[in-house]
Design a protein around this motif. Structure first.
Motif, short mmCIF file in Angstrom:
data_model
loop_
_atom_site.label_atom_id
_atom_site.label_comp_id
_atom_site.label_asym_id
_atom_site.label_seq_id
_atom_site.Cartn_x
_atom_site.Cartn_y
_atom_site.Cartn_z
N ILE B 15 35.24 67.34 -30.37
CA ILE B 15 35.47 68.33 -29.31
C ILE B 15 35.76 67.64 -27.98
N THR B 19 39.13 68.54 -25.95
CA THR B 19 39.05 69.15 -24.62
C THR B 19 39.34 68.17 -23.49
N TRP B 96 39.18 75.65 -31.82
CA TRP B 96 39.88 74.48 -32.34
C TRP B 96 39.83 74.43 -33.85
#
Lengths: 124, 352
Positions: B15, B19, B96
């Protein structure tokens, strides 16, 4: 050969002990699993007790129905053959699905199963 | 490090990359209940920088080792979720999708965690005033109407098959073929399929259906729906497939008088639907699809029992599910008798 206490009795006692001594100690996933075990023991016990009566009333009703509708020749001697003959006759339209005697038979067969798998479901 | 903190760290690192975060810290990580077929994990992160800074409460959904024949893959589910969310349905926000299996060993996707509970016991037993109950039930209707505003063709959903014939007929053929392929006779299900074939309402519109919208798959906080979960069976179908499934006797969890998932009344469901969709739904059409829902659930239970019987997945839960089929058969006998007595079917008016 006699083996006492017999299967149904063992299952009944096992379930009783599970309910009284084990289940109260459990929570969460384990409690859910123990409830499933109790349920399986109940079903097995009822199934053994029901198997004492052969042929079962439901099987007799099924065979009588198939005979009466002229479908008796295809039925095997075991209940499974007779039920297959019934299912096939319905699927192929050789029995009128709107026949109230058919509906009554299907109710009887299903009620017999439920008395083993979940008698409470019939209760209401 | 434990296996689960390895997993949490792998997810956090993934993640961070997606991001563009400076730093990601795992606040909590837990396996969520529900879903025998997929693994769901709750993951709470504190993210610094990048596209999603701050505390993020997330759910990671990935394949468990076994699957069911009808269900979508995770990437397909992600596409459905994206379409539903974009249309304004309270689906969890999909964030995602990861098709690189080197991260966790499986394909997975991350979505925003919804508040509340989906527990049938809690939802069915919750104390509600009549007004609160009606409002929540109307919300179910509104949500389905919103979902059903999605009509084919949709390029991003091109993996969904368009049946060539009527939705009801296609289901009838599928269930009949399934029954004829197993070594166990089910005369009651055959009888119900005959009834379904003879009593079909006119062909309706094709819409995006959830196909498992029921108590157990809706998150509720207080008296408000917060999220619709478990989109793995979504496909194009008749709108009443969703309404019928939701109203099926099988999903009332002991509150058999409350027609809508053991929570509310059908009139409120249909009122909420009509308000959002701008058209009325024929209640008899819903009843037809409730009968279809019983047959469908029976075939699913038979499939699950077969996983156990074949040795593919030995499991007491699967075995007991197989022994539930007589309940569905009993419900079919009851409901078809009632509908026949009520003079079903009333022909539906214009196409729904």
């Amino acid at each position: 050969m006699i083996n006492r206490p017999e299967a149904a009795d063992l299952l009944a006692e096992a379930r009783q002990l599970l309910k009284t001594a084990i289940l109260p100690e459990l929570a969460g996933t384990h409690r859910y699993e123990a409830l499933m075990i109790a349920n399986a023991l109940s079903i097995a016990q009822r199934e053994i007790e029901a198997s004492g009566v052969t042929p079962s009333p439901a099987t007799s009703a099924l065979k009588a129905f198939l005979q009466a509708k002229g479908l008796g020749d295809d039925a095997g001697n075991e209940a499974g053959g007779a039920e297959s003959a019934l299912a096939l006759a319905i699927a192929e339209g050789r029995i009128d699905s709107a026949d109230p005697e058919l509906e009554a038979l299907l109710r009887e067969l299903t009620a017999a199963r439920l008395r083993i798998s979940n008698p409470g479901y019939l209760g209401d | 490090m434990s296996a689960s903190s390895n997993l949490a760290t792998a997810l956090a690192d993934y993640i961070a990359v997606r991001t563009g975060a400076r730093q990601v810290a795992v606040v909590s990580f837990d396996r969520l209940s529900g879903g025998a077929i997929q693994d769901n994990f709750g993951l709470t992160l504190d993210i610094e920088g990048g596209s999603h800074p701050g505390r993020q409460e997330l759910v990671v959904r990935q394949d468990a080792p076994s699957g069911v024949r009808e269900s979508l893959t995770r990437p397909q589910e992600f596409a459905v979720l994206t379409a539903a969310f974009a249309a304004g349905v309270k689906a969890p926000e999909p964030l995602w999708l990861c098709e690189d299996t080197s991260i966790t060993g499986q394909v997975f996707y991350v979505m925003r965690r919804a508040r509340g509970t989906a527990s049938p016991k809690q939802l069915v037993r919750a104390e509600r005033t009549d007004a609160e109950r009606a409002a929540l039930t109307r919300q179910f209707g509104q949500q389905l109407a919103c979902l059903h505003s999605i009509r084919p063709p949709v390029a991003a959903l091109d993996f969904l098959s368009m049946p060539e014939e009527d939705a009801a007929l296609s289901r009838i053929h599928r269930y009949r073929d399934y029954l004829h392929g197993i070594d166990e006779p089910h005369p009651v299900l055959e009888w119900a399929l005959q009834w379904l074939e003879r009593n079909r309402p006119p062909t309706g519109q094709w819409v995006l259906c959830h196909c498992d919208f029921r108590t157990g798959n809706v998150m509720v906080e207080g008296h408000a729906l917060t999220a619709v979960l478990d989109w793995e069976f979504a496909t194009w179908s008749d709108p009443c497939e969703d309404l019928g499934w939701l109203c099926s006797r099988s999903w009332r969890f002991g509150e058999s008088e409350r027609e809508v998932g053991g929570i509310g009344d059908k009139k409120d469901l249909l009122a909420g639907y009509a308000e959002a969709a701008g058209r009325e739904i024929d209640p008899f059409r819903v009843s037809y699809w409730e009968v279809m829902a019983l047959v469908r659930w029976a075939t699913i239970a038979l499939q699950q029992a077969r996983r156990h019987l074949s040795g593919e997945q030995r499991s007491l839960e699967l075995a007991l599910t197989g022994r539930m089929v007589p309940q569905m058969e009993w419900d079919l006998l009851q409901q078809i008798r009632e509908l026949n007595a009520a003079g079903m079917p009333k022909p539906a008016g214009a196409d729904q």
